[in-house]
Motif scaffolding. Structure first.
Motif, PDB file in Angstrom:
ATOM      1  N   ARG A 193       0.826  -1.211   0.000  1.00 45.51           N
ATOM      2  CA  ARG A 193       0.000   0.000   0.000  1.00 45.51           C
ATOM      3  C   ARG A 193       0.858   1.256   0.000  1.00 45.51           C
ATOM      4  NH1 ARG A 193      -4.293   2.080   4.682  1.00 45.51           N
ATOM      5  NH2 ARG A 193      -4.764   4.078   3.650  1.00 45.51           N
ATOM      6  N   TRP A 194       1.911   1.261   0.809  1.00 40.27           N
ATOM      7  CA  TRP A 194       2.719   2.469   0.947  1.00 40.27           C
ATOM      8  C   TRP A 194       3.929   2.490   0.019  1.00 40.27           C
ATOM      9  CZ3 TRP A 194       0.037   6.062   3.024  1.00 40.27           C
ATOM     10  CH2 TRP A 194      -0.953   5.725   3.950  1.00 40.27           C
ATOM     11  N   LEU A 195       4.252   1.353  -0.582  1.00 40.75           N
ATOM     12  CA  LEU A 195       5.325   1.284  -1.574  1.00 40.75           C
ATOM     13  C   LEU A 195       4.739   0.727  -2.866  1.00 40.75           C
ATOM     14  CD1 LEU A 195       8.246  -0.240   0.555  1.00 40.75           C
ATOM     15  CD2 LEU A 195       7.719   2.167   0.180  1.00 40.75           C
ATOM     16  N   PRO A 196       3.992   1.522  -3.608  1.00 37.13           N
ATOM     17  CA  PRO A 196       3.351   1.002  -4.821  1.00 37.13           C
ATOM     18  C   PRO A 196       4.342   0.457  -5.839  1.00 37.13           C
ATOM     19  CG  PRO A 196       3.209   3.405  -4.712  1.00 37.13           C
ATOM     20  CD  PRO A 196       3.684   2.940  -3.381  1.00 37.13           C
ATOM     21  N   GLU A 197       5.605   0.888  -5.772  1.00 35.50           N
ATOM     22  CA  GLU A 197       6.601   0.372  -6.710  1.00 35.50           C
ATOM     23  C   GLU A 197       6.913  -1.098  -6.471  1.00 35.50           C
ATOM     24  OE1 GLU A 197       9.093   2.865  -3.707  1.00 35.50           O
ATOM     25  OE2 GLU A 197       7.005   2.648  -4.342  1.00 35.50           O
ATOM     26  N   LEU A 198       6.459  -1.633  -5.316  1.00 36.80           N
ATOM     27  CA  LEU A 198       6.698  -3.050  -5.025  1.00 36.80           C
ATOM     28  C   LEU A 198       5.444  -3.905  -5.215  1.00 36.80           C
ATOM     29  CD1 LEU A 198       9.050  -3.004  -1.895  1.00 36.80           C
ATOM     30  CD2 LEU A 198       9.621  -3.159  -4.321  1.00 36.80           C
ATOM     31  N   LYS A 199       4.381  -3.328  -5.760  1.00 40.50           N
ATOM     32  CA  LYS A 199       3.211  -4.146  -6.059  1.00 40.50           C
ATOM     33  C   LYS A 199       3.590  -5.215  -7.074  1.00 40.50           C
ATOM     34  CE  LYS A 199      -0.518  -0.904  -4.975  1.00 40.50           C
ATOM     35  NZ  LYS A 199      -1.661  -0.099  -5.498  1.00 40.50           N
ATOM     36  N   GLY A 200       3.217  -6.441  -6.786  1.00 42.93           N
ATOM     37  CA  GLY A 200       3.566  -7.544  -7.669  1.00 42.93           C
ATOM     38  C   GLY A 200       4.891  -8.189  -7.346  1.00 42.93           C
ATOM     39  N   ALA A 201       5.669  -7.592  -6.421  1.00 37.35           N
ATOM     40  CA  ALA A 201       6.952  -8.187  -6.033  1.00 37.35           C
ATOM     41  C   ALA A 201       6.712  -9.441  -5.203  1.00 37.35           C
ATOM     42  CB  ALA A 201       7.785  -7.176  -5.243  1.00 37.35           C
ATOM     43  N   ASP A 202       7.649 -10.390  -5.281  1.00 36.24           N
ATOM     44  CA  ASP A 202       7.480 -11.606  -4.494  1.00 36.24           C
ATOM     45  C   ASP A 202       7.859 -11.349  -3.043  1.00 36.24           C
ATOM     46  OD1 ASP A 202      10.274 -11.679  -4.300  1.00 36.24           O
ATOM     47  OD2 ASP A 202      10.470 -13.036  -5.991  1.00 36.24           O
ATOM     48  N   LYS A 203       7.599 -12.338  -2.183  1.00 34.18           N
ATOM     49  CA  LYS A 203       7.821 -12.160  -0.753  1.00 34.18           C
ATOM     50  C   LYS A 203       9.271 -11.861  -0.426  1.00 34.18           C
ATOM     51  CE  LYS A 203       4.000 -14.682   1.360  1.00 34.18           C
ATOM     52  NZ  LYS A 203       3.618 -15.777   2.311  1.00 34.18           N
ATOM     53  N   ALA A 204      10.196 -12.455  -1.141  1.00 38.11           N
ATOM     54  CA  ALA A 204      11.614 -12.232  -0.848  1.00 38.11           C
ATOM     55  C   ALA A 204      11.966 -10.756  -0.976  1.00 38.11           C
ATOM     56  CB  ALA A 204      12.480 -13.069  -1.789  1.00 38.11           C
ATOM     57  N   VAL A 205      11.429 -10.095  -2.009  1.00 41.13           N
ATOM     58  CA  VAL A 205      11.701  -8.670  -2.206  1.00 41.13           C
ATOM     59  C   VAL A 205      10.915  -7.840  -1.187  1.00 41.13           C
ATOM     60  CG1 VAL A 205      11.491  -6.740  -3.810  1.00 41.13           C
ATOM     61  CG2 VAL A 205      12.253  -8.967  -4.633  1.00 41.13           C
ATOM     62  N   LEU A 206       9.654  -8.185  -0.938  1.00 35.92           N
ATOM     63  CA  LEU A 206       8.842  -7.440   0.012  1.00 35.92           C
ATOM     64  C   LEU A 206       9.446  -7.446   1.409  1.00 35.92           C
ATOM     65  CD1 LEU A 206       5.228  -8.517  -0.988  1.00 35.92           C
ATOM     66  CD2 LEU A 206       6.240  -6.256  -1.267  1.00 35.92           C
ATOM     67  N   HIS A 207      10.110  -8.526   1.764  1.00 36.95           N
ATOM     68  CA  HIS A 207      10.670  -8.632   3.112  1.00 36.95           C
ATOM     69  C   HIS A 207      12.088  -8.095   3.189  1.00 36.95           C
ATOM     70  CE1 HIS A 207       7.739 -12.246   3.748  1.00 36.95           C
ATOM     71  NE2 HIS A 207       7.121 -11.080   3.637  1.00 36.95           N
ATOM     72  N   ASN A 208      12.872  -8.272   2.146  1.00 37.47           N
ATOM     73  CA  ASN A 208      14.296  -7.942   2.205  1.00 37.47           C
ATOM     74  C   ASN A 208      14.706  -6.762   1.340  1.00 37.47           C
ATOM     75  OD1 ASN A 208      15.564 -10.416   3.740  1.00 37.47           O
ATOM     76  ND2 ASN A 208      14.079 -11.290   2.314  1.00 37.47           N
ATOM     77  N   GLY A 209      13.834  -6.323   0.424  1.00 38.23           N
ATOM     78  CA  GLY A 209      14.220  -5.277  -0.506  1.00 38.23           C
ATOM     79  C   GLY A 209      14.900  -5.869  -1.720  1.00 38.23           C
ATOM     80  N   ARG A 210      15.639  -5.071  -2.434  1.00 38.17           N
ATOM     81  CA  ARG A 210      16.354  -5.550  -3.624  1.00 38.17           C
ATOM     82  C   ARG A 210      17.460  -6.501  -3.207  1.00 38.17           C
ATOM     83  NH1 ARG A 210      18.090  -0.608  -7.325  1.00 38.17           N
ATOM     84  NH2 ARG A 210      19.312  -2.306  -8.208  1.00 38.17           N
ATOM     85  N   LEU A 211      17.375  -7.721  -3.673  1.00 41.00           N
ATOM     86  CA  LEU A 211      18.376  -8.725  -3.300  1.00 41.00           C
ATOM     87  C   LEU A 211      19.581  -8.693  -4.220  1.00 41.00           C
ATOM     88  CD1 LEU A 211      15.957 -11.680  -2.514  1.00 41.00           C
ATOM     89  CD2 LEU A 211      16.907  -9.998  -0.955  1.00 41.00           C
TER      90      LEU A 211
END
Length: 478
Positions: free
Chosen positions: A425-443
């Motif tokens: 909701r607050w980071l629309p640029e991460l909509k559709g990102a998988d859990k690994a990215v949502l939790h850790n950021g850019r890997l």
């Protein structure tokens, strides 16, 4: 009105008519009542109200004026100094009494003592009341006569008194206010609203004022309370009461809330665990004010003296990292989501407040005071006692604090508490990102290119924090 004479009622952090002890006493003892508010932010220095608080105050004062006008009265708004304005108004109106509800912050306590002394010497009968807390901070001590430093022990003692409190008083049905020969200010003239309209998202989220407080409280009691214990930790779900700003400005009485909770417990004993859980959070608010009352220096300094300014990192690199944290550009999704929610709404879920505070003070090693100052300016519920206790609790340097070696893992916190799509909701640029990215950021470099990589390595920065803790302990033993 059962008495004689004229009373001044000095509104401060009690911008309501319901269960207002000062107002009720004035109505009972005097024939005429003059409600007034004095704008004197310089008297709260060095913690003058921040921008988000001023936005709320503007709208709350307007709401109080409307309520008083509906009761046949009005709110007289003046500029400070408070003592001069009160004395001048008393002389011009012939007032014989002054009523107010106490504030428990160090600078306010000292100011009020001086005002009571000076106006008393001038012949005005001064009456103050506890209208903002369930218990007076100075009345609860250990068996040794010292302040409690652990919440559980404090709340065990304070909680026993809750059932002895008198019932809340209803708002006055009518106020008899003599006309003022000198009209006061309109809230617009106080220039409380931000010059830059960064607050434009606040209006869609908040309804400052007593009626707004009642609306939110009624919705929570009617719908949210029965799910409170199970949902309160999930920032993406409307699982908390969100009454903190209303409580700070005194738009709803904690005694009124307690009374209604007790009635609900009597009617529905199956809700006891949810009610007791919520009361515990009210207890933390009480404990924060209790701590600041007994340890006034904790507003600016760590209660644990081992955590002096030298215990924190400093330098240009930290200034850049602080700015990235403020802007929600750390590359740690749940941290950035929280900071952007704060900027856009003036509020942040308590779970996320702990996460972003741990990241700033431990992963980045930046002094908790820097975070407290940012919260102070951007939170609509900025409260000196709650802010100071919360930051020191997370940083590991306050009363009953979480251990310094407890470092929140943002990735694990995101995994456990991102129900409801809070990060997306607050980071629309991460909509559709998988859990690994949502939790850790850019890997890696193949991650979402419109989202920054993390500014620190979480594992290494945690090890650095633990090394700082070991150095602090060695210095203590030396």
């Amino acid at each position: 009105m059962s008495g004689t004479g004229t009373a001044l009622v000095w509104f401060r952090r009690d911008l309501r008519l319901d269960d207002n002890p000062a107002l009720s006493a004035a109505v009972e003892q005097c024939q005429h009542v003059i409600p007034l508010y004095i704008h004197a932010p310089e008297e709260e220095a060095p913690w003058t109200p921040g921008a988000a608080s001023r936005w709320w105050l503007h709208h709350s004062l307007n709401a109080l004026r409307d309520s008083l006008r509906d009761n046949g009265s009005d709110l007289l708004i003046l500029r400070g100094p408070s003592q001069e304005r009160l004395l001048d108004k008393a002389r011009r109106s012939g007032a014989t009494h002054l009523f107010w509800n106490r504030c428990h912050e160090p600078t306010m306590i000292e100011r009020d003592r001086e005002i009571e002394r000076e106006l008393g010497d001038a012949g005005l009968a001064c009456h103050s009341f506890n209208g903002n807390l369930l218990n007076e901070p100075g009345t609860i001590l250990t068996g040794q006569g010292t302040p409690y430093r652990v919440f559980t022990a404090y709340w065990k003692s304070a909680g026993r008194r809750l059932w002895e409190l008198s019932p809340p008083s209803p708002p006055p049905s009518r106020l008899d206010t003599p006309p003022s020969p000198a009209p006061g200010l309109h809230p617009d003239e106080l220039e409380l609203l931000p010059v830059i309209p960064w607050h434009k998202g606040f209006t869609a989220v908040w309804e400052p004022g007593e009626s707004g407080a009642w609306n939110r409280w009624s919705n929570f009691v009617g719908e949210g309370l029965e799910r409170y214990e199970s949902q309160r930790d999930f920032p993406g779900i409307e699982g908390t009461s969100r009454l903190s700003a209303h409580l700070h400005f005194g738009e709803i009485s904690p005694r009124r809330m307690l009374w209604e909770i007790r009635q609900r417990m009597d009617r529905e004993p199956t809700l006891s665990r949810h009610l007791e859980c919520y009361l515990g959070q009210v207890g933390w608010r009480e404990f924060a004010h209790y701590t600041l009352f007994h340890f006034p220096h904790s507003a600016d300094r760590s209660l644990d003296s081992r955590f002096s300014d030298a215990a924190w990192k400093a330098g240009d690199h930290q200034a850049e990292q602080l700015q990235r944290w403020q802007r929600g550009e750390t590359g740690i999704p749940i941290v950035d989501a929280g900071m952007r929610q704060l900027w856009q709404t003036g509020w942040m879920h308590n779970r996320v407040r702990m996460i972003v505070a741990s990241f700033l003070t431990k992963n980045l090693g930046i002094h908790w005071r820097e975070g407290a100052r940012w919260f102070w300016d951007t939170l609509v519920d900025a409260d000196l006692a709650n802010n100071s206790l919360g930051w020191q609790w997370t940083a590991g340097c306050g009363v009953d604090a979480a251990p310094y070696f407890r470092v929140f893992n943002p990735a694990r916190q995101a995994d456990r508490f991102n129900a409801g799509g809070y990060i997306q909701r607050w980071l629309p640029e991460l909509k559709g990102a998988d859990k690994a990215v949502l939790h850790n950021g850019r890997l890696d470099t193949d991650g979402p290119m419109d989202y920054r990589p993390p500014i620190v390595d979480l594992n290494q920065s945690r090890r650095d924090a633990l090394q700082r803790w070991e150095r602090i302990k060695r210095q203590e033993r030396a």
